[in-house]
Design a protein around this motif. Structure first.
Motif, PDB file in Angstrom:
ATOM      1  N   UNK A 177       1.099  -1.289  -0.100  1.00  0.00           N
ATOM      2  CA  UNK A 177      -0.059  -0.037   0.149  1.00  0.00           C
ATOM      3  C   UNK A 177       0.789   1.269   0.109  1.00  0.00           C
ATOM      4  N   UNK A 178       0.111   2.373  -0.607  1.00  0.00           N
ATOM      5  CA  UNK A 178       0.984   3.637  -0.309  1.00  0.00           C
ATOM      6  C   UNK A 178       1.152   3.991   1.032  1.00  0.00           C
ATOM      7  N   UNK A 179       2.012   4.979   1.199  1.00  0.00           N
ATOM      8  CA  UNK A 179       2.303   5.584   2.610  1.00  0.00           C
ATOM      9  C   UNK A 179       0.902   6.559   2.817  1.00  0.00           C
ATOM     10  N   UNK A 180       0.678   6.780   4.152  1.00  0.00           N
ATOM     11  CA  UNK A 180      -0.474   7.649   4.346  1.00  0.00           C
ATOM     12  C   UNK A 180      -0.099   9.070   4.053  1.00  0.00           C
ATOM     13  N   UNK A 181      -1.117  10.001   3.658  1.00  0.00           N
ATOM     14  CA  UNK A 181      -0.909  11.258   3.348  1.00  0.00           C
ATOM     15  C   UNK A 181      -0.322  11.786   4.829  1.00  0.00           C
ATOM     16  N   UNK A 182       0.202  13.017   4.702  1.00  0.00           N
ATOM     17  CA  UNK A 182       0.968  13.798   5.728  1.00  0.00           C
ATOM     18  C   UNK A 182      -0.311  14.142   6.728  1.00  0.00           C
TER      19      UNK A 182
ATOM     20  N   UNK B 190       4.219   6.679  10.981  1.00  0.00           N
ATOM     21  CA  UNK B 190       4.779   6.252   9.688  1.00  0.00           C
ATOM     22  C   UNK B 190       3.820   5.633   8.772  1.00  0.00           C
ATOM     23  N   UNK B 191       2.835   4.920   9.564  1.00  0.00           N
ATOM     24  CA  UNK B 191       2.144   3.869   8.738  1.00  0.00           C
ATOM     25  C   UNK B 191       0.502   4.518   9.034  1.00  0.00           C
ATOM     26  N   UNK B 192       0.166   5.450   9.907  1.00  0.00           N
ATOM     27  CA  UNK B 192      -1.054   5.994  10.077  1.00  0.00           C
ATOM     28  C   UNK B 192      -1.879   5.002  10.972  1.00  0.00           C
ATOM     29  N   UNK B 193      -1.450   4.227  11.827  1.00  0.00           N
ATOM     30  CA  UNK B 193      -2.549   3.500  12.506  1.00  0.00           C
ATOM     31  C   UNK B 193      -2.621   4.233  13.908  1.00  0.00           C
ATOM     32  N   UNK B 194      -3.780   3.966  14.806  1.00  0.00           N
ATOM     33  CA  UNK B 194      -3.669   4.533  16.153  1.00  0.00           C
ATOM     34  C   UNK B 194      -2.891   4.117  17.141  1.00  0.00           C
TER      35      UNK B 194
END
Length: 288
Positions: free
Chosen positions: A149-154, A206-210
């Motif tokens: 998957x893409x990296x999450x947006x900033x 870096x991966x956008x998880x909580x």
């Protein structure tokens, strides 16, 4: 849009073979992790069929580990230029039996690469075929699927897409606390260094998880363990599993299922809010 699947199509058919021993210490550690008596297993004991997944680990040297804690891409797995990588499903058959002390081999082959566009960006699905053999005879065959998957947006917030509810017609259920010790012990057994499972800062930034992510393969493993308790001792001939959404360390894992019908049993896992996280179908031998 870049056609990543076509770019890496030449990797399809690439193979690698790994040897391992179905060792007594590893089997006893798995039993202890699951709160079973480790001393019930001895040399020559058959292991539960789905325990195959803790063997044949990727023993990458420290210098071969990527920033995410996974082995670097480009050896066996193609260097797909998307930073996030996760297991999403498997289809498995058990034509044979693995026993403690067996010297076994695992042949893996890249079987397919498919690209899709999702809500979070580009997705590339990689299918890998695995065959585990003892003495030249197959004991386990598996088709595994991994997504890049893409990296999450900033400025991205944790994904909160409309969740699929768990089935309403459960005949049985069980609960597990997704505590960090359980996740650590499973990651240690399977030699899984992916940082999302133990490094909360990495998972968030870096991966956008909580927070730290529950190991998806562990979720599937626990679902199968609970389902087999309701299988009346029948031999597991195969299973299919699909991960629907991530779960997070510190929450409650709710496992449920339906009574076996014919040769199959359906089971699933959800979170505290009743959102479906994983689904499994178990197939048994000897059912009328």
């Amino acid at each position: 849009m870049r056609d990543i699947a076509s770019e890496f199509a030449g990797w399809i058919g690439r193979c690698v073979t790994v040897e391992d021993e179905i060792s007594l210490p590893a089997v006893r550690r798995m039993a202890a992790m699951l709160d079973l008596d480790p001393l019930e297993f001895h040399r020559g004991s058959a292991i539960p069929p789905h325990w195959y997944s803790m063997f044949f680990t990727q023993n990458a040297r420290r210098s071969q580990i990527g920033h995410d804690g996974h082995p670097k891409k480009g050896e066996f797995l193609p260097p797909i230029p998307l930073p996030r990588r996760m297991f999403v499903g498997r289809q498995v058959s058990f034509p044979g039996v693995l026993r403690v002390g067996d010297e076994a081999s695992k042949r893996s082959e890249i079987a397919g690469i498919e690209q899709k566009q999702g809500r979070s960006g580009t997705l590339v699905f990689l299918k890998v075929l695995h065959t585990i053999s003892v003495g030249g005879q197959p004991a386990v065959t598996e088709q595994q699927e991994v997504v890049y998957r893409d990296a999450p947006a900033a400025d991205a917030k944790p994904a909160n897409a409309a969740a699929t509810p768990v089935p309403a017609s459960a005949a049985w259920q069980a609960e597990y606390e997704m505590d960090p010790v359980l996740v650590f012990r499973y990651s240690a057994l399977t030699w899984n260094g992916h940082r999302i499972h133990y490094d909360a800062d990495y998972a968030r930034r870096e991966e956008g998880y909580p927070g730290c992510v529950m190991n998806g393969a562990l979720t599937v493993h626990l679902v199968v363990e609970e389902a087999l308790k309701r299988a009346a001792g029948r031999r597991l001939a195969g299973l299919s599993a699909r991960l629907v959404k991530p779960l997070f360390v510190g929450g409650q894992l709710k496992i449920a299922g339906r009574d076996a019908e014919g040769s199959t049993l359906e089971a699933w896992a959800g979170d505290e809010q009743g959102a479906l996280a994983a689904s499994c179908t178990l197939r048994f031998e000897g059912a009328s």
